[in-house]
Scaffold this motif. Sequence first.
Motif, PDB file in Angstrom:
ATOM      1  N   THR A  28      48.088  52.574 -94.653  1.00 44.86           N
ATOM      2  CA  THR A  28      47.637  54.460 -94.253  1.00 44.86           C
ATOM      3  C   THR A  28      47.945  54.610 -92.406  1.00 44.86           C
ATOM      4  O   THR A  28      47.815  52.960 -92.209  1.00 44.86           O
ATOM      5  CB  THR A  28      46.372  54.742 -94.586  1.00 44.86           C
ATOM      6  N   VAL A  29      48.351  55.199 -92.615  1.00 41.63           N
ATOM      7  CA  VAL A  29      48.619  56.006 -91.089  1.00 41.63           C
ATOM      8  C   VAL A  29      47.916  57.173 -90.782  1.00 41.63           C
ATOM      9  O   VAL A  29      48.124  57.836 -91.402  1.00 41.63           O
ATOM     10  CB  VAL A  29      50.367  55.861 -90.843  1.00 41.63           C
ATOM     11  N   ILE A  30      46.712  56.668 -89.291  1.00 41.70           N
ATOM     12  CA  ILE A  30      45.986  58.014 -89.411  1.00 41.70           C
ATOM     13  C   ILE A  30      46.819  58.952 -88.253  1.00 41.70           C
ATOM     14  O   ILE A  30      46.908  57.469 -87.317  1.00 41.70           O
ATOM     15  CB  ILE A  30      45.174  57.716 -88.344  1.00 41.70           C
ATOM     16  N   VAL A  31      47.614  59.944 -87.851  1.00 42.92           N
ATOM     17  CA  VAL A  31      47.851  60.916 -86.733  1.00 42.92           C
ATOM     18  C   VAL A  31      46.757  62.162 -86.084  1.00 42.92           C
ATOM     19  O   VAL A  31      46.210  62.668 -87.359  1.00 42.92           O
ATOM     20  CB  VAL A  31      49.043  61.089 -87.294  1.00 42.92           C
ATOM     21  N   THR A  32      46.340  62.166 -85.738  1.00 43.42           N
ATOM     22  CA  THR A  32      46.067  62.809 -84.529  1.00 43.42           C
ATOM     23  C   THR A  32      46.363  63.911 -83.599  1.00 43.42           C
ATOM     24  O   THR A  32      47.138  63.329 -83.153  1.00 43.42           O
ATOM     25  CB  THR A  32      44.682  62.454 -83.720  1.00 43.42           C
ATOM     26  N   SER A  33      46.085  64.436 -82.948  1.00 44.93           N
ATOM     27  CA  SER A  33      46.717  66.219 -82.955  1.00 44.93           C
ATOM     28  C   SER A  33      45.663  66.642 -82.182  1.00 44.93           C
ATOM     29  O   SER A  33      44.885  67.067 -82.064  1.00 44.93           O
ATOM     30  CB  SER A  33      47.353  67.011 -84.047  1.00 44.93           C
ATOM     31  N   TRP A  34      46.657  67.647 -80.866  1.00 41.40           N
ATOM     32  CA  TRP A  34      45.638  68.496 -79.702  1.00 41.40           C
ATOM     33  C   TRP A  34      45.218  69.446 -80.831  1.00 41.40           C
ATOM     34  O   TRP A  34      44.044  70.968 -80.094  1.00 41.40           O
ATOM     35  CB  TRP A  34      46.542  68.903 -79.073  1.00 41.40           C
ATOM     36  N   ASP A  35      45.888  69.663 -81.049  1.00 46.81           N
ATOM     37  CA  ASP A  35      45.312  70.530 -82.389  1.00 46.81           C
ATOM     38  C   ASP A  35      43.800  71.067 -83.359  1.00 46.81           C
ATOM     39  O   ASP A  35      43.283  71.429 -83.960  1.00 46.81           O
ATOM     40  CB  ASP A  35      46.014  71.736 -83.648  1.00 46.81           C
ATOM     41  N   GLY A  36      43.020  69.407 -82.825  1.00 43.53           N
ATOM     42  CA  GLY A  36      42.166  69.540 -84.471  1.00 43.53           C
ATOM     43  C   GLY A  36      42.059  68.949 -85.515  1.00 43.53           C
ATOM     44  O   GLY A  36      41.488  68.228 -86.464  1.00 43.53           O
ATOM     45  N   SER A  37      44.306  68.794 -86.235  1.00 45.26           N
ATOM     46  CA  SER A  37      44.258  68.223 -87.119  1.00 45.26           C
ATOM     47  C   SER A  37      44.017  66.338 -87.551  1.00 45.26           C
ATOM     48  O   SER A  37      44.049  65.895 -86.023  1.00 45.26           O
ATOM     49  CB  SER A  37      44.989  68.578 -87.731  1.00 45.26           C
ATOM     50  N   LEU A  38      43.451  65.521 -87.902  1.00 44.91           N
ATOM     51  CA  LEU A  38      43.603  64.428 -88.267  1.00 44.91           C
ATOM     52  C   LEU A  38      43.893  64.618 -90.092  1.00 44.91           C
ATOM     53  O   LEU A  38      44.109  64.916 -91.009  1.00 44.91           O
ATOM     54  CB  LEU A  38      42.303  63.678 -88.671  1.00 44.91           C
ATOM     55  N   SER A  39      45.223  63.884 -90.081  1.00 44.75           N
ATOM     56  CA  SER A  39      45.940  63.380 -91.158  1.00 44.75           C
ATOM     57  C   SER A  39      45.857  61.902 -91.426  1.00 44.75           C
ATOM     58  O   SER A  39      46.729  60.537 -90.349  1.00 44.75           O
ATOM     59  CB  SER A  39      47.233  63.794 -91.023  1.00 44.75           C
ATOM     60  N   MET A  40      46.114  62.203 -93.274  1.00 47.39           N
ATOM     61  CA  MET A  40      45.997  60.753 -93.290  1.00 47.39           C
ATOM     62  C   MET A  40      47.143  60.546 -94.204  1.00 47.39           C
ATOM     63  O   MET A  40      47.330  60.932 -95.475  1.00 47.39           O
ATOM     64  CB  MET A  40      44.751  59.901 -93.975  1.00 47.39           C
ATOM     65  N   TYR A  41      48.604  59.614 -94.159  1.00 46.51           N
ATOM     66  CA  TYR A  41      49.991  59.240 -94.518  1.00 46.51           C
ATOM     67  C   TYR A  41      49.446  57.849 -95.406  1.00 46.51           C
ATOM     68  O   TYR A  41      49.825  56.787 -95.010  1.00 46.51           O
ATOM     69  CB  TYR A  41      51.083  58.925 -93.535  1.00 46.51           C
ATOM     70  N   LYS A  42      50.131  57.752 -97.261  1.00 46.37           N
ATOM     71  CA  LYS A  42      49.905  56.348 -97.736  1.00 46.37           C
ATOM     72  C   LYS A  42      51.480  55.792 -96.819  1.00 46.37           C
ATOM     73  O   LYS A  42      52.278  56.494 -97.484  1.00 46.37           O
ATOM     74  CB  LYS A  42      49.869  57.131 -99.621  1.00 46.37           C
ATOM     75  N   ILE A  43      51.602  54.654 -97.083  1.00 40.79           N
ATOM     76  CA  ILE A  43      52.826  53.992 -96.920  1.00 40.79           C
ATOM     77  C   ILE A  43      52.648  52.917 -98.075  1.00 40.79           C
ATOM     78  O   ILE A  43      52.394  51.689 -98.307  1.00 40.79           O
ATOM     79  CB  ILE A  43      53.431  53.378 -95.299  1.00 40.79           C
ATOM     80  N   ILE A  44      53.984  53.245 -99.097  1.00 39.02           N
ATOM     81  CA  ILE A  44      53.989  52.142 -98.969  1.00 39.02           C
ATOM     82  C   ILE A  44      55.296  51.581-100.033  1.00 39.02           C
ATOM     83  O   ILE A  44      56.202  52.661 -99.800  1.00 39.02           O
ATOM     84  CB  ILE A  44      53.346  52.849-101.654  1.00 39.02           C
ATOM     85  N   PRO A  45      55.438  50.374 -99.759  1.00 39.37           N
ATOM     86  CA  PRO A  45      56.642  49.789-100.271  1.00 39.37           C
ATOM     87  C   PRO A  45      57.033  50.604-101.245  1.00 39.37           C
ATOM     88  O   PRO A  45      56.843  50.138-102.441  1.00 39.37           O
ATOM     89  CB  PRO A  45      56.941  48.249-100.003  1.00 39.37           C
ATOM     90  N   SER A  46      58.956  50.955-101.130  1.00 38.75           N
ATOM     91  CA  SER A  46      59.106  51.021-102.539  1.00 38.75           C
ATOM     92  C   SER A  46      61.662  50.233-102.689  1.00 38.75           C
ATOM     93  O   SER A  46      61.325  50.619-101.855  1.00 38.75           O
ATOM     94  CB  SER A  46      59.029  52.086-102.952  1.00 38.75           C
ATOM     95  N   ASN A  47      61.522  49.596-103.357  1.00 36.31           N
ATOM     96  CA  ASN A  47      62.647  49.214-103.253  1.00 36.31           C
ATOM     97  C   ASN A  47      63.224  48.570-102.195  1.00 36.31           C
ATOM     98  O   ASN A  47      64.341  49.187-101.451  1.00 36.31           O
ATOM     99  CB  ASN A  47      63.638  50.662-104.182  1.00 36.31           C
TER     100      ASN A  47
END
Length: 326
Positions: A28-47
Amino acid sequence: MESTNVLEFPDVSKDYISDLKYIPEINTVIVTSWDGSLSMYKIIPSNGSYNITLDKQYNVGFSILSCCYSQDGIYIGGVQGELTFLNFQTETFQLIDDNKATSGIIRITPYYHDFIAGSWDSTLQVIDHIDHSIKSFKAIEDAKILSMDCTNEHLVVSTTGNKIKLYKLPLNSMNNGTLIDSVLKYQTRDIKLIPDGSGYVIGSIDGRVAVEYFDDPSRQFAFRCHRKKLSDVQFVYPVNSLLFKPSSDILFTGGADGCVSCWSLKGRRKLKQYNKIDEKSVVKMAGGDGILFVAASDDSFKTNAIITQDIELQPSSVYLIVLDTN
């Protein structure tokens, strides 16, 4: 040089990206921003490449400066000194009891099972991981914290006035640390401890990086980076972000020129200059073995004489770079 595999994240906040954390144990990668958002991205190896998907997104209700992952949630620091905990189980936000900060929580770092938060108002606070409360705090006098980094043995803090504060941990009321002058002339943008615990590196707004060692000052050195030379002028760009390859002396530098460079501290040389990633500034980096994550935001407001509410910035981006293995 072979072309680098670069993948762009989907659905990234358009506002200025304040923090970027990679959690390899949960892909997982966590990204935060000045707009108050916290986003969690899944990073899955593929081919031989990776699939990047937006897994969860939250809005905490205040501008975010920093975050730090815990097994049961995420600590979040705000521009006005807010300090809260996102509980994964209940998906609710819990204010941290006895928070002493009155302005921006610039960095939150893990420390054994606990966490240390540093803020612009010079406050350092140790957060108890069990009940999510402040167990101890200190204040650095007459200075604003700009950046900091921590291991289980050392805490290093860069402040205004070109000062560095070094602490041997644990951090308690009797530990006043050691205050030293930075070897760099201009303001620090980022500071990182060398993975083997031998010292630290600092990057400044004048396109320089200094390498300092705790026990052997004779080994210290500095180098120039993130510069563009034309026929009659040289443009110098701030070094905004520093990142070490895990358990190595390999250092990545991210600059306001939109570029990432790779350096060997042992060899004191540049290993690679990556192709320009973005027209915006590289503001944060994270990564692990074989992959690098880069956040790019428009930070032109930092050099504007007057900042107004209606200033228009270019939308932010986040990239995954698959690193060469040779």
